[in-house]
Design an enzyme around this catalytic site. Sequence first.
Site: not given
Length: 210
Positions: A13, A88, A122, A155, A166
């Site tokens: 996203k 969300r 990431r 992160r 998550r």
Amino acid sequence: MKLVFLGPPGAGKGTMAGKLALEKDLVHISTGDIFRAAIRNETELGKKVKGILASGDLVPDELTIALVQERLEQKDTANGYILDGFPRTITQADALSEFANLNGVINFAISDTEVVRRLSGRRVAPASGRIYHIEFDPPKTAGKDDETGEELIIRDDDKEDAIKHRLEVYRSQTQPLIDYYRSRDQLHDLNASPAPDAVYTALLQLLDSL
Ligand code: AP5
Ligand code: ZN
């Protein structure tokens, strides 16, 4: 154009919103980025949400809704925006419908296996917000942002336990929004598993049809 990007963690996203916002002169509003900036700057908001983000839980609706509403009232959103990571929950979606008239909701569809592969590789540039992947989208110089040269980081919530949590939170709280928006004829599915360029091309085609 006023869009929502909906999808599990790691679906791409943020990557797609960054590109699209630049090309179409839209404002990219990522609630996750707003919270992370607050944590980095050690603001009151940052202190409140630090533990929540690290664990992968959701920030309370009331706080998040107020923050987005305020952000959307700023003048720079006049030409349109991309909401990345908001809403969300059903409560957030109901609230949003009171203060925004959306052109569409893009549903980034991807498997859990691919999510884990993406999140574990990431790397992000904290100040510029640019997103990389060590294998799929590496920076020109390892560990450094292409433009500013700032140090890339992992992160806090890209650790194995937080990724798992998550995904659970996504399933229980966010996935119901797929039916919510589909039943309102606002949902558009995007296959988010191909390589970044192919996903972006498909996204542009989809937006042309809106
Ligand atoms: P947030 O920052 O929104 O995290 P998220 O939804 O978990 O999504 P991610 O940012 O992890 O994934 P992404 O889809 O943006 O993927 P990306 O483009 O980076 O939220 C973080 C936290 O903030 C939440 O857990 C919560 O605590 C809080 N929060 C935020 N919004 C909230 C709300 N509304 N209510 C309550 N709490 C909220 O890509 C991932 C990786 O894949 C990158 O390495 C990228 O380079 C790579 N990649 C991207 N596209 C491709 C591709 N096509 N092929 C291969 N690799 C790709
Ligand atoms: Zn993101």
